[in-house]
Write an enzyme that holds these catalytic residues in place. Structure first.
Site, mmCIF file in Angstrom:
data_model
loop_
_atom_site.group_PDB
_atom_site.id
_atom_site.type_symbol
_atom_site.label_atom_id
_atom_site.label_comp_id
_atom_site.label_asym_id
_atom_site.label_seq_id
_atom_site.Cartn_x
_atom_site.Cartn_y
_atom_site.Cartn_z
ATOM 1 C CB CYS A 1 0.543 2.950 5.018
ATOM 2 S SG CYS A 1 1.100 4.042 3.701
ATOM 3 C CG HIS B 1 4.982 0.690 5.689
ATOM 4 N ND1 HIS B 1 3.715 0.166 5.547
ATOM 5 C CD2 HIS B 1 5.054 1.743 4.848
ATOM 6 C CE1 HIS B 1 3.046 0.866 4.643
ATOM 7 N NE2 HIS B 1 3.830 1.834 4.202
ATOM 8 C CD GLU C 1 3.810 -2.833 7.354
ATOM 9 O OE1 GLU C 1 4.152 -2.091 8.306
ATOM 10 O OE2 GLU C 1 3.150 -2.422 6.373
#
Lengths: 917, 248
Positions: B100, B212, B214
């Site tokens: 990002c 994302h 994560e």
């Protein structure tokens, strides 16, 4: 920082035009001597040729609208331009960032204001460029003045309104007497300090007022009533209630949660982006000020209808469309940038909010436990300011937000509004996460700025501070302005002198500015100096306890409470109209602009189901490696409040609790927050509505053993239009409920999951249509009963919770606006499955069965093999028949309420989302 | 307590305004790395922090408020003050990932897509920040982060400036060099050219992506976990990076 003088410095202006939206350009004005190479290098940083084109010092055309910020408004982009230049080795003395808009035709000032600009923060011109804000700053400091209060009452009143003090005569008399006894005149700074500290916003004087009924009976102040209910509930999980910056609760041994919800109504009305933006920033600081780390934000927004036309607007009022766009962008900007998930919320629309939009911003924080208590400030501790610099922004915000607004408010209140800087607050938050052992007391600079932060910390102990040690954004602030400025992103901590070096090193590491302003003294005197000369010298007892208690007259409402049912012939049409109603239809357009995923801890999101577009009830948060978490629910219904504020209060407490229980929250440990947004409390009927609403809150809290731990009121939400017409909001009470979820692997969402499963309705349906959304969509004007409290609800929710823990509940959804019909429709939309309901199992009157908004009801989806066990568990525990099988999940992708109402799920989705399925 | 033998040291850079650093640390730790957050200012003062790490992650957020465009100032800090160290880091075969805002920064430094190629991340085509779940198809066999992934990743996006744009030459080159690391396999959420969600450099070591992964490390994080959805976690991507780093 002074701007460069013209002989050594030039002004350069770069216009950036995005390839994507070329009619709207960004302008960057730079005060510096720049070579051509410098300009090329700067442009290579500021302009990406794949995305935008850049040009220097272009002439402004006759149809171009040039817009810049007024001096003193936070201009983060300009600060970063200076930073970028310094990395390139180019010295820039000042910068400003603005907008340039290509118009189709020449517009008059009214049209420009209505579509493009906001006079509260901006200046503009058509055909010529506006002077950058930095070139217009005042740099002369006005000296501290003495104010003579030896005046008659008329003159005292005029003094209060001229200075925006918002003090009443009784308060002015007490202040006058205090200084005449001391045999001296007050300084402007002292008067302003008292006005901020004694403002409705800071002192909650209506909530602390004696309540006088028409027969002369005097009731206990509202705040005392709320505190007493919490004390009587005596819940073991409450660590701190109605004390300090936030309520604190503890559900498990290893951590505590801090809860706070704030209003930012007045600022959002006149500068929607900045008002909402700093509302979020402020409530996050409240959590930091309770020594907790923020983990999530909530938002509840009340707007005028989005399609309100300009000719329907009172003078000086921004259009709802602009307010909605600005508020949503402001919340998104702060929450997304600081990196907190914005999770729970509501968006409500009503014409009564056109002049007074409401913005409720909440925040939840966490801290490890056990942790030593903060015992300061101790005499000798230093008064330490952390975070942003102080400017002439947000002057007199506390008093401004305590007054009614009128058509001139936008013009005169400019200095009360600020733009936030979430990055600075993030750095402060990161610092405090590492520094919790280095301070003895902490609070944030909110309304009243340093005056309230240091004033509150110094309560009882006293403080002596020097204002010329406060770092300023620019020169030219009068001493009282430094003291009162509500510039954002600042915290004040009390620090033992031996720990100051360690804190200073940490602050340096995190890039946070730290200033030592003085010390806490121990002599109970608040002394504020400017260049060593005292400009404030007040006993803290007078500041905090000298205000005379108010007495407010209350006339209590006499609501109509007889049950009745409006006539509705087109049931399917009514259901589709309800699903499409702005208060019920999808809020995805708002919710998707908020990052609700950051931190990876959102377990139940605000949108849920097969296509991630069904409305969730409560949201659930848990760290990705935690087994347990918390559920958050919101209750709000101003339409109930219009006719029956007491039952409204109970209903919204019940709604907030129901929202957390259906998601899996434990009803045995629910903490509540209240936020009242109300009209002018000196009107006895308005105050009477508030009195009974607080009574409803306290009764409901006791019934559920769910204590209030924090609250906030915003009164005087009224607008006096130029034509003399008064616009007041409906009584608006927002309740936030927070409860522990022991096993976040076993939470429940409302989306239908399995064809053939049974649908079971919990709770009792009555003919209650007062303030109902059915009445709204069919235009029913009859006074009708607002949903009444249901005594069986507390036991019912506990029984439901045991069934959820036992894994019996496949999905569950609370019944609120639009009744059972809307609840089942939302479950069908969320799960993209049909349902077949037999209305007579709900109520003998089909309109009541479908659309009554009785409280305490939940629709549950249960596997057929578990239905008998589930129904028995509920009915035995609540000692009455509260669970009834009303239908089942069907395979035909349609919704049927008996033979009278048949719609496809695709039709429901279309009505709810405004798009095809 | 896990002993850090064979756990490569991962550095997560926190610039002012970075906010998904803790999400990234969780992902890296779960993937087997020994992850540490370092402030950008600390790395600028002590570049040896970089030498001592085997992998580098630039996380999401709004560095410097993105006030001059997403990631631009972060990139300027990196390219004016750490360019040599970053080049050496990649030359040493150490993997780098920018997610990002980290991707937005890497693309402005020129580390992505690489020399003579021109790409950028512009405002979403619909003009708004958007937070929603997407599905990512791993494409590149060159990229050490994606080469061994055999299933789509489900994860959220949360950005206002995620529209991947590049000129035709660059797109052709990304295709022929197998530098398109990840594509959106759900509807393109931002108008990115060729549905590109992530790209790598010519070495395959440096990956940048807008979504994302994560935030989908454990199954429970998926929005339809409660409806029985399993799979599509982003852990494999981080494990691939950790595996590569642990062999250094």
């Amino acid at each position: 920082m002074a701007h460069g003088d013209a002989s050594t410095s030039d002004r350069h202006r770069l216009t950036l035009r995005s390839h994507h939206s070329p009619a709207l350009a960004t302008t960057i004005t730079i005060e510096s001597t720049l070579s051509d190479l410098d300009r090329q290098r700067l442009q290579s940083v500021l302009c990406d040729p794949l995305l935008e084109s850049g040009s220097w010092n272009t002439q402004i055309g006759p149809l171009q609208l040039d817009i810049g910020l007024i001096p003193g408004v936070t201009d983060t982009a300009a600060e970063q331009v200076i930073h970028a230049a310094s990395l390139l080795g180019i010295h820039v003395t000042d910068a400003a960032v603005g907008r340039l808009i290509d118009l189709d035709r020449l517009l008059d000032d009214r049209e420009i204001r209505s579509h493009y600009t906001n006079a509260v923060i901006e200046r503009w011109a058509t055909g010529i460029s506006v002077e950058p804000g930095y070139a217009l700053r005042e740099t002369t400091v006005s000296p501290t003045e003495l104010v003579d209060l030896a005046l008659d009452d008329d003159a005292l009143g005029r003094l209060s309104s001229q200075r925006g003090l918002a003090l009443d005569l009784a308060e002015l008399h007490v202040i006058r007497d205090h200084f005449s006894a001391a045999n001296r005149l007050p300084t402007d700074a002292e008067l302003e300090t008292l006005a901020q500290t004694w403002s409705e916003h800071c002192a909650h004087k209506s909530f602390r007022a004696d309540i006088v009924l028409p027969d002369g009976t005097v009731l206990e102040p509202l705040l005392d009533q709320l505190r007493r209910s919490t004390n009587e509930i005596d819940a073991s999980f409450v660590v701190s209630a109605f004390d300090g910056n936030a309520g604190i609760v503890q559900f498990t041994p290893t951590r505590t949660y801090a809860l706070k919800c704030e209003t930012h109504n007045h600022p959002s009305a006149i500068e929607p982006f900045g008002g909402a933006n700093t509302g979020v920033g402020g409530v996050i600081r409240d959590i930091l000020g309770a020594a907790h780390q923020p983990i999530a934000c909530t938002d509840i927004l009340c707007f005028g209808p989005a399609d309100t036309t300009d000719d329907q607007l009172p003078d000086g009022v921004l259009s709802p469309a602009r307010i909605i766009e600005g508020v949503v962008a402001g919340i998104a900007d702060y929450g997304n940038k600081i990196g907190l998930p914005t999770v729970a919320g509501s968006v409500l629309f009503d014409p009564a909010y056109v002049s007074n939009p409401l913005v409720f911003a909440g925040c939840i924080g966490v801290a490890p436990s056990p942790r030593p208590a903060l015992t300061g400030p101790h005499p000798g501790d230093r008064v330490i300011l952390l975070g942003g610099r102080t400017g002439r922004d947000g002057i007199r915000g506390a008093t401004f937000s305590s007054m009614e607004m009128d058509a001139t408010t936008g013009d005169v209140a400019g200095a009360s509004v600020q733009i936030g800087d979430p990055i600075t607050e993030k750095l402060v938050s990161d610092l405090l996460a590492d520094a919790w052992h280095l301070y003895t007391a902490i609070t944030d600079c909110g309304a009243g700025g340093l005056s309230s932060a240091i004033g509150e910390l110094g309560d009882g102990v006293g403080a002596d501070v020097e204002l010329n040690l406060v770092p300023l954004k620019y020169a030219g602030l009068a001493p009282w302005e430094i003291w009162l400025s509500e510039a954002q992103e600042r915290m004040v901590v009390a620090v033992d002198p031996h720990q100051l070096a360690e804190l200073a090193a940490l602050a340096h590491r995190h890039g946070v500015e730290l200033s030592d302003l003085g010390s806490f003294t121990g002599d109970s005197q608040l002394v504020v100096r400017h260049n060593a000369t005292p400009i404030v010298d007040l006993p803290t007892t007078f500041l905090h306890k000298g205000r005379p208690r108010r007495r407010l007259q209350a006339i209590l409402p006499q609501p109509q409470r007889a049950e009745s049912v409006p006539q509705c012939n087109d049931l399917a049409g009514a259901l589709l109209a309800l699903l499409a109603h702005p208060n019920i239809s999808s809020k995805a357009a708002v919710i998707r602009r908020f990052d609700h995923e950051v931190l990876g801890s959102t377990v139940i999101r605000p949108l849920t189901g097969a296509c991630n577009d069904g409305p969730a009830d409560g949201v659930v948060l848990a760290g990705p490696s935690d087994a347990d978490g918390i559920a958050i629910g919101i209750g709000v219904n101003p339409w109930f409040g219009l006719s029956d504020p007491e039952h409204m209060a109970w209903a919204v407490v019940d709604e907030a609790i129901r929202n957390v229980v259906v998601a899996g929250g434990d009803p045995e440990a629910i903490a509540l927050m209240d936020n009242f947004s109300w009209g002018n409390p000196t009107r006895a009927t308005t105050f009477g509505d508030l009195v009974v609403a607080v009574r409803g809150c306290c009764d409901a809290a006791r019934a559920y053993s769910a204590p209030f731990v924090s609250g906030k009121d915003s009164l005087n939400n009224e607008y006096l239009a130029a034509d003399g017409k008064r616009h007041a909001i409906p009584p608006t009470l927002v309740i936030t409920a927070v409860a522990p979820v022991a096993d976040v692997g076993a939470v429940v969402t409302p989306d239908l999951k399995g064809v053939g499963n049974s649908l079971v309705l919990l709770g009792t349906t009555r003919s209650e249509f007062g303030g109902s959304h059915l009445s709204m969509v069919i235009g029913d004007q009859q006074p009708r009963a607002v949903p009444a409290p249901q005594a069986a609800s507390p036991a019912l929710y506990k029984a439901l919770h045991r069934c959820i823990v036992d894994g019996l509940v496949v999905s569950a959804h609370d019944c609120s606006e639009g009744g059972v019909a809307v609840a089942v429709a939302e479950m069908a939309i969320a799960g993209r499955l049909g349902a077949s309901i037999i209305p007579s199992t709900i109520h003998h009157d089909i309109v009541a069965a479908l659309f009554s908004e009785s409280t305490g009801r939940i629709v549950c989806e249960i596997e057929p093999s578990n239905v008998a066990q589930f129904v028995e568990a509920i009915n035995v525990a609540s000692d009455t028949t509260l669970a009834a099988v009303i239908g089942s999940v069907s395979a035909d992708h349609s919704m049927h309420f008996g033979p009278q109402l048949n719609l496809t799920v695709a039709q429901l989705v279309h009505a709810f989302n405004g798009t095809t399925a | 307590m896990t002993i850090a033998i064979n756990r490569p040291r991962a550095l997560v850079v926190r610039a002012p305004g970075t906010n998904r650093d803790s999400d990234a640390v969780f992902a890296l730790e779960q993937a087997g790395a020994d992850a540490h957050v370092a402030l950008l200012s600390e790395i600028l003062e002590t570049p040896s922090l970089l030498h001592n790490a085997q992998m580098l992650l630039l996380p999401g957020g709004f560095s410097f408020a993105d006030a001059l465009g997403a990631g631009r100032l972060f990139a300027l800090e990196l390219s004016t003050r750490l360019a040599a160290e970053l080049t050496a880091f990649v030359a040493a075969g150490k993997p780098v990932i920018g997610i990002c805002n980290g991707f937005q920064a890497l693309i402005r430094t020129g580390l992505l897509p690489g020399a003579n190629l021109k790409a950028a991340l512009g405002p979403n085509d619909h003009g708004r920040f958007v937070c929603e779940w997407v599905q990512l198809q791993p494409v590149s066999q060159r990229c050490i982060w994606t080469a061994e992934l055999d299933a789509d990743i489900h994860c959220p996006i949360a950005h206002g400036e995620g529209r991947f744009v590049c000129d035709d030459t660059t797109l052709a080159s990304l295709r022929s060099n197998d530098q398109i690391a990840l594509r959106y396999s759900s509807p393109n959420p931002n108008g990115s050219v060729a549905d590109i969600a992530g790209i790598c450099d010519s070495s395959g070591l440096v990956l940048g992506l807008m979504p994302h992964p994560e935030d989908h490390i454990v199954q429970r994080q998926h929005p339809q976990f409660i409806r029985g959805h399993r799979g599509g976690i982003g852990l494999g991507l981080f494990q691939a990076g950790v595996r590569h780093a642990s062999q250094l």
